[in-house]
Scaffold this active site. Sequence first.
Site, short mmCIF file in Angstrom:
data_model
loop_
_atom_site.label_atom_id
_atom_site.label_comp_id
_atom_site.label_asym_id
_atom_site.label_seq_id
_atom_site.Cartn_x
_atom_site.Cartn_y
_atom_site.Cartn_z
N ASP A 59 0.79 -1.16 0.12
CA ASP A 59 -0.01 -0.05 0.07
C ASP A 59 0.95 1.36 -0.03
O ASP A 59 2.10 1.11 0.44
CB ASP A 59 -0.89 0.05 1.21
CG ASP A 59 -2.03 -0.75 1.31
OD1 ASP A 59 -2.22 -1.36 0.08
OD2 ASP A 59 -2.60 -0.94 2.48
N ASP A 84 -9.36 -6.64 1.51
CA ASP A 84 -8.37 -7.00 1.04
C ASP A 84 -8.01 -8.51 1.37
O ASP A 84 -6.84 -9.33 1.17
CB ASP A 84 -7.12 -6.18 1.85
CG ASP A 84 -6.98 -4.68 1.44
OD1 ASP A 84 -7.39 -4.53 0.17
OD2 ASP A 84 -6.57 -3.71 2.12
P1 ATP Z 1 -3.36 2.70 -0.10
O1 ATP Z 1 -3.38 2.84 1.47
O2 ATP Z 1 -3.83 1.39 -0.65
O3 ATP Z 1 -2.50 3.76 -0.33
P2 ATP Z 1 -5.68 4.76 -0.15
O4 ATP Z 1 -5.65 5.05 1.13
O5 ATP Z 1 -4.64 6.06 -0.99
O6 ATP Z 1 -4.78 3.70 -0.59
P3 ATP Z 1 -8.40 4.48 -0.44
O7 ATP Z 1 -8.48 4.60 1.04
O8 ATP Z 1 -8.77 3.33 -1.21
O9 ATP Z 1 -6.91 4.55 -1.08
O10 ATP Z 1 -8.91 5.86 -1.32
C1 ATP Z 1 -9.00 5.87 -2.59
C2 ATP Z 1 -9.43 7.32 -2.94
O11 ATP Z 1 -10.63 7.68 -2.30
C3 ATP Z 1 -8.49 8.48 -2.56
O12 ATP Z 1 -7.53 8.69 -3.35
C4 ATP Z 1 -9.46 9.58 -2.21
O13 ATP Z 1 -9.82 10.48 -3.24
C5 ATP Z 1 -10.67 9.07 -1.85
N1 ATP Z 1 -11.01 8.95 -0.41
C6 ATP Z 1 -9.90 8.43 0.46
N2 ATP Z 1 -10.33 8.56 1.85
C7 ATP Z 1 -11.55 9.28 1.76
C8 ATP Z 1 -12.72 9.46 2.51
N3 ATP Z 1 -12.45 9.34 3.93
N4 ATP Z 1 -13.71 10.09 2.13
C9 ATP Z 1 -14.00 10.24 0.85
N5 ATP Z 1 -13.05 9.94 0.00
C10 ATP Z 1 -11.98 9.51 0.34
#
Ligand code: ATP
Length: 901
Positions: free
Chosen positions: A334, A646
């Site tokens: 990640d 996951d």
């Molecule tokens: P990883 O931990 O795998 O690197 P991530 O944490 O960046 O991934 P996700 O948490 O799946 O990935 O988030 C994907 C997308 O969703 C983000 O790029 C963001 O645009 C949006 N996002 C993340 N957190 C939130 C939230 N709390 N509320 C709304 N949208 C969110």
Amino acid sequence: MAETLTERTSDHHGLAAHEVLLLLESDPVDGLSEAEAESRLRRYGHNVLPAAKPDGPLVRVLRQLNSPLVLILMVAGVVTAALGEPVDSSVIFGVVLLNTVVGYLQETKAQAALDALRGMVRTEARVVREGRSYRVPSEDVVPGDLVLVEAGDKVPADLRLIRLSELRADESALTGESQPAVKDEVALPVETPVADRRNMLYAGTLLTSGSGAGVVAASGAETELGEIHRLVGAAEPLATPLTRKIARFSRILTVVILALAAVTFAVGVVRGERAVEMFTAAIALAVGAIPEGLPAAVTITLAIGVARMARRRAVVRRLPAVETLGSTTVICTDKTGTLTENQMTVRQLWIPSARYEATGSGYAPEGHIVDRQGRPADVTADEALRWCLLAGAGCNDASVGTKDGRPTIVGDPTEAAMLVVAGKAGLAADVLSALPRMDTLPFSSERQYMATLHADPVARRRVVLVKGAVERVLPLCRAQMGADGTTRPLDPDAALHAADGLAAEGLRVLATAVQFVAEDADLDESALGGTLLFCGLQAMLDPPRPAAADAVAACHAAGIAVKMITGDHAKTATAIAGAIGLLPGRHPGDVLTGADLRELPDADYPDAVDRAAVFARVSPEQKLRLVEALQARGRVVAMTGDGVNDAPALRQADIGIAMGAGGTEVAKEAADMVLTDDDFGTIEGAVEEGRGVFDNLSKFIVWTLPTNMGEGLVILVAIALGSALPILPTQILWINMTTAVLLGLTLAFEPKEPGIMHRPPRDPARPLLTRALVIRILMLSVLMVAATWWLFEWELGGGASLAEARTAAVNLFVGIEVLYLFSCRTLDAPVRRVGLLSNRWVLGGVALQVLAQAALTYLPALNSAFGTAPLGLRTWLFIAALSVAAWTIVALDKRLRHRIV
Ligand code: ATP
């Protein structure tokens, strides 16, 4: 209440929710009072399962006796006693005793190393007490507690549900049913079996979706899980594929050797030798040749590896992972929190009509929102900015507080950052509390956005606040908001272009939007499309972990590919990946998005996946296919994950790695290893330890086998030649018992070799012993036999007594083993590379072994027990010279075959 509770624990599903609350004297909103919770904790005890009763000392002692070697020895002891050899018989029983004590201690130590891991990954539960919700260690949950649960949680105790939304639980641990069970709160007939009690959640089961609240009906041993636990008990087996393979190898060898011993005995007797002597020789052959210490040594080496990994914050949940880690060829990780610090700070605000920057860093409330000229922004003058900030802060489940004078957050760092930036603009909690939340569409990695419905009584309307990934939120918008709050035509290209630019700087970009609806409107996901007013973008920085670049470089040097798999935007992911050295020379196909993956033809998929280093906007479902594709290319894949979805990928990966701090319980349950600090560097450390463990196993085996083979050969040759035994059975026992513990085991503590992360990963298909090592083992066995034999004959020829000649032979055997031990400290390089003195255990073991040999040679009591006799200086010099000669030959062999291992 104590009586009612215990009497009726299993009937809660038969009562209505309010009856259960009454029975348990709890409140559906406020939960228990602190005082009551404390008093119940005293009354019912901690919410833990009684520790699986470890086998008592007697059982463990008996287990040590249950080995072919010990059985042979016992038979030999009895027969020797019957033949009127009380001294030999007592020596044999003495050895059995020693073997038992050593085995017992080894097992205890290995088990203790594993037990120590159990407390390292703590589980917490969210309870409501006196109307406030907070996290407590799961063991402090008491009957009557109001517990809040959501997807990803492990249920802390048996709960009677009182309210829920879309709740499903994976109850396979309890019922064996693999489909998640759908939950509701309706009372059921009392006779409903556990598997069908939809209104209950059971301790130890995992929530796969939704959220809910329940009241604790039973805790600790009283839970259904406690019941099962009582029935089966649960002791972690100390077995891995490798230990099983080695145990099988030892068993086969034992049978072969026993057959050989029987044949030897029969042939000797037929040839007219004395049966007693032939029996002794056959026993000596068996005892000498069976590698009895091997399985135990493998187990203890693994256990030491596990303890070392735990010290480096990688907690191994499944022992085989220790072996697999050393052969890992790809790490899929990640981004957020593993490669980056997960310390989000909103830096830029892109509003359709203006650009702003936010000053300050981290979650501290200090800082301002300033415009391009550096002037403080006035949120009341820009409605789009105000709603952009309000959407970020209102559509939000995080909270920010202070602890020990430092800002701390509870919840998602992305959301905390949006709360903080709203605070910097003066939109404090009171502004938000004027918009009480009525409903929520929670964020999920699939949805990639979150929406909340709020009442706005002053304006006599309701407001939908939305925040999420730009590509997901923009298509839901029909227009954008102007600085004066009016509706303007949407310019999606400008917003997308801006988002790309911000992402290319490594910033995480979230879009915000609002919708003003009627006072009686609901929040309906399917009706959101094409209705929202786009307010602007918030771009936040999450800096890479300072050590991430070094860890990535170390992996590359070790021949391990590192791939970033993230839900974030491709540009953001690329910028961060570039900063930590994940994209050395940029090539086309280095970065793939989830959409790219979906479009790839099946035939090209594995190749493309193998080549790419960054996977952006990937949904958890796609992770499983990624792992499978890499495995199809023969890769040994370590994969990190933290969410509920996951779990399948974590299970499929050769090493599933869950986040201890930020991960869900579901991910932890599915993983082979848990990182207590969520840091990528920890994975690299664990791989290094895994390689070390494997090295040490090979070293022990390469060291121990020649001894066994040499001892067996000495006896075989003696019988074949019909000559006196150069080493007596009791002396062979002495050699085996002392050297296995004093010399062999010290290799388990061998530090990792300097170049361990500069060689390619071990091919799991490669046998433990390469051809070169097998040749070395055979060569040394023959050398040992030849040298011992020569010295034995030479001593006899020089007029020494049989006892003296045998003592010389025994000491030479041990002498060669001691020097060979140093040689085995590194299998393919000269010892000086690891430093002659770098393993103090080896030095201590050798010193004790020398003392033991001196005692065997000079102590009259040992002389009469083992048939030895004092030696003169000249013999010692011979012993030393021959040992060094054997060692030199091994050193030459190593040099000739440099780097074959
Ligand atoms: P990883 O931990 O795998 O690197 P991530 O944490 O960046 O991934 P996700 O948490 O799946 O990935 O988030 C994907 C997308 O969703 C983000 O790029 C963001 O645009 C949006 N996002 C993340 N957190 C939130 C939230 N709390 N509320 C709304 N949208 C969110």
